[in-house]
Design a protein around this motif. Sequence first.
Motif, PDB file in Angstrom:
ATOM      1  N   ALA A   1       0.820   4.233  -2.950  1.00 52.36           N
ATOM      2  CA  ALA A   1       0.600   5.577  -2.869  1.00 52.36           C
ATOM      3  C   ALA A   1       1.681   6.187  -3.077  1.00 52.36           C
ATOM      4  O   ALA A   1       1.686   7.335  -3.768  1.00 52.36           O
TER       5      ALA A   1
ATOM      6  N   ASP B   1       0.861  -1.196  -0.169  1.00 54.06           N
ATOM      7  CA  ASP B   1      -0.285   0.056   0.165  1.00 54.06           C
ATOM      8  C   ASP B   1       0.987   1.231   0.111  1.00 54.06           C
ATOM      9  O   ASP B   1       0.573   2.252  -0.802  1.00 54.06           O
ATOM     10  N   LYS B   2       2.072   1.413   0.605  1.00 57.51           N
ATOM     11  CA  LYS B   2       2.787   2.395   0.775  1.00 57.51           C
ATOM     12  C   LYS B   2       3.572   2.519  -0.815  1.00 57.51           C
ATOM     13  O   LYS B   2       3.618   3.574  -1.018  1.00 57.51           O
TER      14      LYS B   2
ATOM     15  N   ASP C   1       1.568   6.589  -7.108  1.00 51.67           N
ATOM     16  CA  ASP C   1       0.447   7.667  -7.244  1.00 51.67           C
ATOM     17  C   ASP C   1       0.743   8.999  -7.056  1.00 51.67           C
ATOM     18  O   ASP C   1       0.658   9.825  -7.980  1.00 51.67           O
ATOM     19  N   GLU C   2       1.617   9.374  -6.023  1.00 45.97           N
ATOM     20  CA  GLU C   2       2.143  10.565  -5.712  1.00 45.97           C
ATOM     21  C   GLU C   2       3.123  11.072  -6.757  1.00 45.97           C
ATOM     22  O   GLU C   2       3.166  12.246  -7.150  1.00 45.97           O
TER      23      GLU C   2
END
Length: 108
Positions: A10, A6-7, A13-14
């Motif tokens: 994220a 999940d990190k 995506d960032e």
Amino acid sequence: IMELKDKIVALLDEKQIEDITVIDFKDNRPYLDYFVIGTARNGRMAKATISYLEDLCDEEGVSYRNSYNDAESKWYLFDAGSVVVHLFFDGEREKYNLEGLWKDLIKK
């Protein structure tokens, strides 16, 4: 607590990695939990994202390996043990079609 996958998602995506897909191998492969696949606009973006992934793993205390093949590579691989990240650009993602190969394991 967010798990590593999940990190990583994220972070991708960032960093504006496009079309992020997660393939879940937890029940199918003893040596791997996830593929995370994304599309970078170019090699510079892919290399920078790999650097950010290295920083994330360092912060999390996760050992990693990465492989770039060479300066002309259009498929970047980052191996964080249980999570393997594939960054493609310039048509390579469609050529290798990892999503098609593992379509039954993709989590929506």
